[in-house]
Design a protein around this motif. Structure first.
Motif, PDB file in Angstrom:
ATOM      1  N   ASP A 109       0.836  -1.199   0.000  1.00 39.00           N
ATOM      2  CA  ASP A 109       0.000   0.000   0.000  1.00 39.00           C
ATOM      3  C   ASP A 109       0.872   1.251   0.000  1.00 39.00           C
ATOM      4  OD1 ASP A 109      -2.478  -1.340   0.132  1.00 39.00           O
ATOM      5  OD2 ASP A 109      -2.429  -1.417   2.323  1.00 39.00           O
ATOM      6  N   ALA A 110       1.921   1.224   0.825  1.00 40.90           N
ATOM      7  CA  ALA A 110       2.760   2.410   1.005  1.00 40.90           C
ATOM      8  C   ALA A 110       3.476   2.805  -0.277  1.00 40.90           C
ATOM      9  CB  ALA A 110       3.767   2.174   2.127  1.00 40.90           C
ATOM     10  N   VAL A 111       4.112   1.841  -0.969  1.00 42.52           N
ATOM     11  CA  VAL A 111       4.839   2.215  -2.193  1.00 42.52           C
ATOM     12  C   VAL A 111       3.879   2.519  -3.335  1.00 42.52           C
ATOM     13  CG1 VAL A 111       6.951   0.969  -1.594  1.00 42.52           C
ATOM     14  CG2 VAL A 111       5.193  -0.174  -2.960  1.00 42.52           C
ATOM     15  N   ALA A 112       2.674   1.949  -3.292  1.00 41.50           N
ATOM     16  CA  ALA A 112       1.705   2.235  -4.334  1.00 41.50           C
ATOM     17  C   ALA A 112       1.037   3.587  -4.131  1.00 41.50           C
ATOM     18  CB  ALA A 112       0.637   1.140  -4.380  1.00 41.50           C
ATOM     19  N   LEU A 113       0.960   4.029  -2.883  1.00 43.68           N
ATOM     20  CA  LEU A 113       0.234   5.257  -2.578  1.00 43.68           C
ATOM     21  C   LEU A 113       1.136   6.476  -2.459  1.00 43.68           C
ATOM     22  CD1 LEU A 113      -2.528   6.569  -1.694  1.00 43.68           C
ATOM     23  CD2 LEU A 113      -1.748   6.205   0.645  1.00 43.68           C
ATOM     24  N   VAL A 114       2.218   6.361  -1.688  1.00 41.48           N
ATOM     25  CA  VAL A 114       2.893   7.580  -1.259  1.00 41.48           C
ATOM     26  C   VAL A 114       3.583   8.308  -2.398  1.00 41.48           C
ATOM     27  CG1 VAL A 114       4.646   8.560   0.243  1.00 41.48           C
ATOM     28  CG2 VAL A 114       3.088   6.840   1.123  1.00 41.48           C
ATOM     29  N   ARG A 115       4.574   7.701  -3.058  1.00 38.32           N
ATOM     30  CA  ARG A 115       5.295   8.448  -4.085  1.00 38.32           C
ATOM     31  C   ARG A 115       4.423   8.718  -5.308  1.00 38.32           C
ATOM     32  NH1 ARG A 115       9.401  12.052  -4.133  1.00 38.32           N
ATOM     33  NH2 ARG A 115      10.282  12.213  -6.230  1.00 38.32           N
ATOM     34  N   SER A 116       3.769   7.689  -5.830  1.00 41.21           N
ATOM     35  CA  SER A 116       2.899   7.901  -6.987  1.00 41.21           C
ATOM     36  C   SER A 116       1.758   8.843  -6.639  1.00 41.21           C
ATOM     37  CB  SER A 116       2.349   6.566  -7.492  1.00 41.21           C
ATOM     38  OG  SER A 116       3.383   5.747  -7.995  1.00 41.21           O
ATOM     39  N   GLY A 117       1.218   8.672  -5.436  1.00 38.30           N
ATOM     40  CA  GLY A 117       0.144   9.552  -5.001  1.00 38.30           C
ATOM     41  C   GLY A 117       0.591  10.985  -4.841  1.00 38.30           C
ATOM     42  N   LEU A 118       1.822  11.186  -4.348  1.00 35.26           N
ATOM     43  CA  LEU A 118       2.350  12.539  -4.208  1.00 35.26           C
ATOM     44  C   LEU A 118       2.497  13.216  -5.568  1.00 35.26           C
ATOM     45  CD1 LEU A 118       5.016  12.064  -1.408  1.00 35.26           C
ATOM     46  CD2 LEU A 118       3.115  13.682  -1.334  1.00 35.26           C
ATOM     47  N   VAL A 119       2.983  12.481  -6.556  1.00 33.09           N
ATOM     48  CA  VAL A 119       3.110  13.051  -7.892  1.00 33.09           C
ATOM     49  C   VAL A 119       1.731  13.409  -8.445  1.00 33.09           C
ATOM     50  CG1 VAL A 119       3.852  12.623 -10.264  1.00 33.09           C
ATOM     51  CG2 VAL A 119       5.282  11.868  -8.359  1.00 33.09           C
ATOM     52  N   ALA A 120       0.775  12.495  -8.295  1.00 28.49           N
ATOM     53  CA  ALA A 120      -0.580  12.763  -8.777  1.00 28.49           C
ATOM     54  C   ALA A 120      -1.197  13.959  -8.052  1.00 28.49           C
ATOM     55  CB  ALA A 120      -1.453  11.522  -8.598  1.00 28.49           C
ATOM     56  N   TYR A 121      -1.022  13.989  -6.743  1.00 24.49           N
ATOM     57  CA  TYR A 121      -1.596  15.071  -5.943  1.00 24.49           C
ATOM     58  C   TYR A 121      -0.946  16.400  -6.309  1.00 24.49           C
ATOM     59  CZ  TYR A 121      -3.781  17.168  -1.810  1.00 24.49           C
ATOM     60  OH  TYR A 121      -4.551  17.943  -0.966  1.00 24.49           O
ATOM     61  N   GLY A 122       0.402  16.398  -6.441  1.00 23.14           N
ATOM     62  CA  GLY A 122       1.105  17.619  -6.774  1.00 23.14           C
ATOM     63  C   GLY A 122       0.757  18.142  -8.148  1.00 23.14           C
ATOM     64  N   ALA A 123       0.649  17.240  -9.129  1.00 26.28           N
ATOM     65  CA  ALA A 123       0.272  17.658 -10.477  1.00 26.28           C
ATOM     66  C   ALA A 123      -1.128  18.274 -10.473  1.00 26.28           C
ATOM     67  CB  ALA A 123       0.328  16.471 -11.436  1.00 26.28           C
ATOM     68  N   LEU A 124      -2.015  17.676  -9.691  1.00 27.01           N
ATOM     69  CA  LEU A 124      -3.370  18.216  -9.582  1.00 27.01           C
ATOM     70  C   LEU A 124      -3.352  19.594  -8.931  1.00 27.01           C
ATOM     71  CD1 LEU A 124      -6.361  17.569 -10.086  1.00 27.01           C
ATOM     72  CD2 LEU A 124      -6.438  16.534  -7.815  1.00 27.01           C
ATOM     73  N   GLU A 125      -2.544  19.757  -7.884  1.00 25.63           N
ATOM     74  CA  GLU A 125      -2.414  21.063  -7.241  1.00 25.63           C
ATOM     75  C   GLU A 125      -1.899  22.102  -8.238  1.00 25.63           C
ATOM     76  OE1 GLU A 125      -2.552  22.352  -3.697  1.00 25.63           O
ATOM     77  OE2 GLU A 125      -4.180  20.912  -3.950  1.00 25.63           O
ATOM     78  N   ALA A 126      -0.935  21.714  -9.065  1.00 26.32           N
ATOM     79  CA  ALA A 126      -0.372  22.644 -10.042  1.00 26.32           C
ATOM     80  C   ALA A 126      -1.418  23.109 -11.046  1.00 26.32           C
ATOM     81  CB  ALA A 126       0.802  21.987 -10.767  1.00 26.32           C
ATOM     82  N   ALA A 127      -2.422  22.278 -11.301  1.00 27.71           N
ATOM     83  CA  ALA A 127      -3.483  22.630 -12.247  1.00 27.71           C
ATOM     84  C   ALA A 127      -4.475  23.632 -11.669  1.00 27.71           C
ATOM     85  CB  ALA A 127      -4.228  21.374 -12.690  1.00 27.71           C
ATOM     86  N   ARG A 128      -4.435  23.839 -10.352  1.00 32.11           N
ATOM     87  CA  ARG A 128      -5.354  24.754  -9.661  1.00 32.11           C
ATOM     88  C   ARG A 128      -6.811  24.424 -10.005  1.00 32.11           C
ATOM     89  NH1 ARG A 128      -1.859  27.701 -12.415  1.00 32.11           N
ATOM     90  NH2 ARG A 128      -3.511  28.625 -13.680  1.00 32.11           N
ATOM     91  N   PRO A 129      -7.248  23.218  -9.730  1.00 24.80           N
ATOM     92  CA  PRO A 129      -8.608  22.825 -10.131  1.00 24.80           C
ATOM     93  C   PRO A 129      -9.675  23.528  -9.311  1.00 24.80           C
ATOM     94  CG  PRO A 129      -7.645  21.133  -8.745  1.00 24.80           C
ATOM     95  CD  PRO A 129      -6.557  22.145  -8.994  1.00 24.80           C
ATOM     96  N   ALA A 130     -10.746  23.887  -9.972  1.00 22.69           N
ATOM     97  CA  ALA A 130     -11.914  24.441  -9.301  1.00 22.69           C
ATOM     98  C   ALA A 130     -13.038  23.419  -9.375  1.00 22.69           C
ATOM     99  CB  ALA A 130     -12.341  25.745  -9.958  1.00 22.69           C
ATOM    100  N   PRO A 131     -13.862  23.312  -8.343  1.00 23.26           N
ATOM    101  CA  PRO A 131     -14.987  22.374  -8.391  1.00 23.26           C
ATOM    102  C   PRO A 131     -15.850  22.620  -9.630  1.00 23.26           C
ATOM    103  CG  PRO A 131     -14.735  23.268  -6.185  1.00 23.26           C
ATOM    104  CD  PRO A 131     -13.808  24.047  -7.063  1.00 23.26           C
ATOM    105  N   GLY A 132     -16.225  21.526 -10.271  1.00 28.21           N
ATOM    106  CA  GLY A 132     -17.079  21.628 -11.443  1.00 28.21           C
ATOM    107  C   GLY A 132     -16.336  21.685 -12.759  1.00 28.21           C
TER     108      GLY A 132
END
Length: 305
Positions: A109-132
């Motif tokens: 769970d840890a190797v599947a979530l943490v690093r890959s999840g951090l990249v996914a989360y960070g890329a999403l943050e960089a996109a500045r998503p707004a609801p909708g």
């Protein structure tokens, strides 16, 4: 102990017996229970001019600590990014790159979530998503991409489009929460999206930019390179944002930790669970790499020493 190495660019990968390393100052020595296989490391095997240490995401139990380590002790369960030989039964891990694995989570769970999840989360943050807003995720079935699909939905995307290399992956990507799935070779990627998270690069950059609505944002976080024509950005006032996790980890450790804690919170409450394509024994590292290069994986590829 056993570890994986190779002698020339392109491999092959093979097992060797070496002494268990001693942790240097500031390092933990981790008995590896899971090792994440990533596209950047796979690419380096074929593209680097000289053989490199196969590092990457590891998770397991701390068995020794080096001088100056204060946050961890033997017996603790940790995960983190190893810059040395990580495809091994024991691996060094800088204390600064380590984080605890919470109760109820496995090393896989840890190797599947943490690093890959951090990249996914960070890329999403960089996109500045707004609801909708509508989202596009390329490599949507990959170790990072499948988490990006789920995170976009959790962040309130009204519509999520997953782009894949093989139409056979469509059902898997829809199971993650994608509303639509397109193939890289499709000439029509459907209605425009407000932001795109691109993990592929290369020839896929142009259709990803073309998929953006006026004012749309493309976040490029691929190691695959590629070129974008300025005119394609001018038309519709689109923008491209580069994202690299290493810059966040080194330059903004407080933000890195905040994102990491949020991922574990989502995991603990059950709203974000990583998908694991397969768990390979260490001796089958070559097969694990082949799953990545052939684009066969649905979710994370993991070695289990």
């Amino acid at each position: 102990m056993r570890r994986i190495r190779y002698d020339r660019p392109g491999g092959p990968l093979f097992l060797e017996e070496v002494a268990v390393p001693e942790p240097a100052p500031g390092e933990l020595l981790v008995r590896c229970e899971a090792v994440g296989v990533t596209l950047p490391v796979v690419r380096k095997v074929t593209e680097a001019a000289e053989p490199i240490a196969l590092g990457g995401e590891i998770a397991g139990e701390v068995v020794a600590v080096g001088e100056g380590v204060t946050r961890y002790r033997p017996g603790d369960r940790v995960t983190g990014l190893c810059f040395g030989h990580g495809y091994a039964e024991y691996a060094p891990l800088l204390e600064a790159m380590a984080s605890p694995v919470p109760d109820g989570a496995s090393a896989v769970d840890a190797v599947a979530l943490v690093r890959s999840g951090l990249v996914a989360y960070g890329a999403l943050e960089a996109a500045r998503p707004a609801p909708g807003e509508a989202a596009l995720v390329t490599a949507a079935a990959s170790g990072v991409g499948h988490l990006a699909v789920r995170l976009a939905r959790l962040r309130g995307a009204s519509r999520v489009v997953g782009a894949v290399s093989d139409p056979a992956k469509a059902d898997f990507v829809r199971s993650l929460g994608a509303d639509e799935v397109v193939h890289y070779d499709d000439t029509d990627w459907g209605e425009p999206v407000d932001y795109a998270l691109d993990a592929v690069g290369g020839e896929l950059l142009s259709p990803a930019v073309a998929a953006l609505a006026p004012g749309g944002r493309l976040v490029a976080y691929s190691s695959g390179g590629g070129t974008i024509q300025a005119y394609d950005l001018l038309v519709g006032a689109r923008s491209v944002i580069g994202f690299q996790m290493a810059l966040i980890a080194r330059g903004r450790p407080e933000l890195y930790e905040q994102w990491r804690q949020e991922l574990w919170r989502l995991f603990t409450e059950g709203s974000l669970r990583p998908a694991v394509h397969a768990e390979y024994p260490l001796a089958e590292a070559e097969e694990a790499h082949r799953a990545i290069t052939s684009r066969a994986n649905l979710g994370k590829v993991v070695l289990v020493p």
